[in-house]
Design an enzyme around this catalytic site. Structure first.
Site, PDB file in Angstrom:
ATOM      1  N   SER A   1      -7.715  -9.908  -1.756  1.00 40.78           N
ATOM      2  CA  SER A   1      -8.375  -8.787  -1.082  1.00 40.78           C
ATOM      3  C   SER A   1      -7.865  -8.648   0.352  1.00 40.78           C
ATOM      4  O   SER A   1      -6.677  -8.421   0.574  1.00 40.78           O
ATOM      5  CB  SER A   1      -9.890  -8.987  -1.134  1.00 40.78           C
ATOM      6  OG  SER A   1     -10.571  -7.827  -0.725  1.00 40.78           O
TER       7      SER A   1
ATOM      8  N   ASP B   1     -11.191  -5.972  -7.605  1.00 44.32           N
ATOM      9  CA  ASP B   1     -10.919  -6.951  -6.550  1.00 44.32           C
ATOM     10  C   ASP B   1     -10.624  -8.333  -7.127  1.00 44.32           C
ATOM     11  O   ASP B   1     -11.343  -8.825  -8.002  1.00 44.32           O
ATOM     12  CB  ASP B   1     -12.144  -7.026  -5.629  1.00 44.32           C
ATOM     13  CG  ASP B   1     -11.851  -7.741  -4.327  1.00 44.32           C
ATOM     14  OD1 ASP B   1     -11.582  -8.944  -4.369  1.00 44.32           O
ATOM     15  OD2 ASP B   1     -11.871  -7.088  -3.272  1.00 44.32           O
TER      16      ASP B   1
END
Length: 760
Positions: A473, A606
């Site tokens: 991320s 994610d």
């Protein structure tokens, strides 16, 4: 002669003349006769006197007269008793009284004069009570008749206003057209304050008024009033964006100097963003202009973050100095404009710039004992031992203040001074170094601050200290930044700027701003394999299958043993894009597609859902990569992993949880407990799945110890729980300062790490 004939046919006169012998009438009848004679003669006298003599009258006297024309307060009556046409100005403040402006015998003359009066008188009687007097009206009406064109430029009220001034103030379109097009009113005539019609038009609410004047532009367009303001200065001061646009359209000059500088300086002083944007769009050089009083650029005048960003995005020099050597950062610190300070620092302002008397911004902040400002300057690299012209350092000044301030200085003093990073990779290194970066949204700033400390202590760029970089991320974005040789100081500013662009509105946020940011930083067409060293891997979650699967975005070919998808027999599972075709910005976007914060990036969510701390997955990948080399007969290329550095985005404080029980409620109180329990339980599940600390760190440390690998985990304890989308600058600066404190407290561990990273 007709009137004379009427006189001889008067019944009273006829009767008197017809009675014989010249005998005198009785006394009462004689008095009646003389009274009527006087009235009749008075009427004749008035008829042959000045028909334009102004006279105060009662409006009721014309109740039986016909109205021929009516314009506002002006009425043209046909007076039946005197067979004349009378022009009456009804008092705007008392409708029962008025002024007869003329009494004419012919309708044609009356209409001509009525039209002239109705086009030129209103601005006067509507603006000033002084006009509503017989003597003043007499002078004004005489001037209108005798000099119709000059009257448009005459200054008749107490302010020295012309009809054009007053019409502009009221925005009276019809009168303006009359004055400009037919009466040829001059636009550079000034009132008692030196203001032209353009100044008055700017203060009105109708930009069309200004457009009418602009079509007949004259010197008045750029005339300065007694305060030194042109109409453009005034429009900027008042925040009249439409007026600024019209003025610029008709070539109003941006380089006329006023008491506070050019119009752009005025717009900045009064925080009129729209006006400043108009000026800069018309003349971009205005962002570099200097005011006459301080020799300061428009940026020095910025009072808030929004105004500062406007200029900085246009390319203004963030370190431009005033006549005494102060930068905009000096001014912002002096004025306690914290939001401006952050914007300036994140756009590259020099925190160590020497201004007036040799003071740096830190000197000024310490003198004001402003703790938040001091922290901001320190985390952005301000040094505490720079002397001013009097030999005083910020540290010396701090010694006269609170113990807390002295502690700040002491912690900061432990850092080494500024340095030039080496960008030379040690190709003789026989063992590999791995850097792993956690996820955490805007808290990636903590990672940045840790990396800056490592670079400061080593004198080597992060890119050249490590052979492998893994990130999830926000850690993935930073991993790509490292690979693409972006400095961490630069990325710190980028993150502060990015949060304001990306985290706007409500969750889930629009993906567009984030994607534009990634394209701007890494290029729209850059491929993952365009940069080979160091090797980089970003975690992503393939969500087009059940169960979901971890995917690594790489800048190298994946080991054959991990070719995806694992379930090869399922033809419905589309394989991911190969590294040579994978766009960098898409990889970053996919790794950071945090649920509830952003929508999925295609089939990716994610990477933090499966590997918020990517250390174990990165070490597994390296092992498989080396095993693949051995199978291919390239064992000589294998390098043993010797150092693993894992950086976190800050640990949130633990808080007690009252209830995680979820059960079927039987009453409203139990329903409330169930809802609360479900909420706490859901948060606990998510936090446990994405927790980068705890057992994840313990397993990584144990794995490294078994393999004889040096393991370093750096992750500051934060004082508050910071959200992934935090935008408050004060909160983020405090997190960075807590990181600085952590670095100071773990300086021995950091020094040990540096020695290992620099050893052959």
């Amino acid at each position: 002669m007709g009137d004379r004939a009427r006189l001889t046919r008067d019944p009273v006169f006829f009767q008197t003349e017809g009675e014989g012998g010249g005998a005198s009438p009785p006394a009462p009848r004689r008095m009646q006769f003389f009274g009527r004679l006087v009235n009749t003669l008075s009427s004749v006298t008035n008829l042959f006197s000045n028909p334009f003599r102004v006279k105060e009258v009662a409006v009721a006297d014309y109740s039986s007269s016909g109205r021929v024309r009516e314009e506002r307060q002006l009425i043209l009556f046909q007076n039946a008793s005197s067979r004349t046409w009378d022009c009456i100005l009804v008092n705007p403040r008392n409708a029962q009284s008025g002024f007869r402006l003329f009494q004419l015998e012919t309708e044609a003359d009356a209409l001509v004069n009525f039209q002239q009066y109705s086009s030129q008188l209103p601005p006067f009687y509507e603006s000033s009570n002084r006009i509503l007097h017989v003597e003043v009206l007499q002078q004004l009406t005489d001037l209108i008749r005798n000099h119709p064109s000059c009257c448009a430029n005459s200054r008749e009220n107490e302010e020295g206003c012309t009809p054009l001034h007053l019409a502009c103030r009221k925005g009276d379109w019809e009168i303006l057209v009359e004055l400009v097009q037919y009466c040829h009113a001059q636009m550079d005539v000034t009132d008692n304050n030196g203001e032209t019609a353009f100044h008055y038009a700017v203060q009105s609410d109708n930009s069309q008024v200004l457009q009418l004047l602009g079509k007949n532009a004259s010197a008045g367009l750029n005339q300065v009033n007694h305060q030194g303001l042109t109409p453009l200065h005034l429009a900027c001061q008042l925040g009249k964006q439409d007026m600024v646009r019209v003025l610029l359209l008709y070539n109003a000059r941006c380089n006329v100097m006023g008491p506070n500088g050019y119009p752009i300086h005025v717009a900045m002083k009064f925080s009129q963003k729209g006006c400043a944007e108009m000026i800069v769009s018309m003349d971009s050089s205005q962002i570099h202009s200097k005011d006459p009083r301080y020799g300061a650029s428009p940026l020095h005048w910025a009072k808030n973050a929004e105004m500062a960003r406007l200029l900085l995005k246009r390319g203004c020099d963030v370190n431009s100095t005033s006549s005494v050597g102060n930068t905009a950062l000096h001014v912002a610190v002096t004025r306690n404009r914290f939001d401006c300070v952050i914007v300036l620092l994140t756009h590259g302002a020099n925190a160590e710039a020497r201004g007036e008397h040799g003071n740096t911004p830190l000197h000024l902040a310490v003198s004001k004992d402003n703790m938040e400002m001091i922290k901001a300057l320190l985390v952005f690299g301000a040094e505490v031992d720079i002397p001013n012209d009097f030999g005083e350092t910020p540290a010396f000044i701090a010694s006269k203040h609170s113990k807390q301030l002295q502690d700040l200085v002491h912690i900061s003093r432990a850092r080494k001074p500024a340095f030039i990073l080496s960008s030379m990779r040690d190709e003789k290194r026989t063992r590999d170094h791995l850097l792993c970066l956690d996820g955490g949204g805007v808290k990636g700033l903590v990672i940045i601050q840790l990396l800056i400390a490592i670079e400061k202590a080593s004198g080597v760029a992060t890119k050249d200290l490590f052979d492998w970089v893994a990130g999830t991320s926000t850690g993935g974005i930073l991993a790509l930044a490292i690979v693409h040789s972006k400095s961490m100081a630069y990325m710190r500013g980028v993150y502060f700027r990015m949060k304001d662009e990306v985290f706007r509105g409500s969750r889930p946020y629009e993906s567009g701003p984030l994607e534009e940011f990634l394209k701007r930083e890494f290029g729209e067409h850059t491929k993952m394999t365009d940069v080979k060293k160091p090797k980089v891997m970003l975690t992503g979650t393939l969500s087009d299958r059940q169960p979901a699967e971890l995917h690594l975005f790489r800048n190298y070919e994946a080991p054959e043993c991990v070719r995806e998808p694992h379930v090869g027999q399922n033809v419905n599972l589309k394989p991911p894009t190969q590294p040579s075709e994978q766009l960098v910005w898409r990889a970053a976007r996919s790794s950071g597609a945090a649920p509830t914060y952003f929508r999925p990036s295609g089939r990716f969510l994610d990477g933090g859902l499966l590997a918020n701390n990517p250390t174990l997955d990165a070490m597994t990948e390296i092992h498989e990569y080396n095993q693949d080399l051995i199978r291919k007969g390239q064992g000589s290329k294998v390098k043993k992993l010797s150092v693993v550095v894992s950086l976190g985005t800050g640990r949130s404080p633990q808080v007690p949880v009252t209830c995680v029980d979820v059960f079927r409620p039987s009453n409203p109180w139990e329903l409330a407990k169930t809802v609360l329990g479900a909420k706490e339980l859901g948060k606990m599940v998510v936090d446990c799945c994405t927790d980068p600390d705890g057992r994840a760190v313990d397993r990584a440390r144990a794995w490294c110890e078994m393999a004889g690998i040096q393991y370093f985990r750096l992750n500051p304890q934060l004082g508050t729980d910071i959200m992934l989308d935090e935008v408050d600058d004060t909160v983020l600066v405090n997190a960075l300062w807590e990181t600085e404190v952590y670095i100071y407290e773990h300086r021995e561990q950091l020094q040990e790490l540096i020695q290992l990273l620099l050893s052959p």
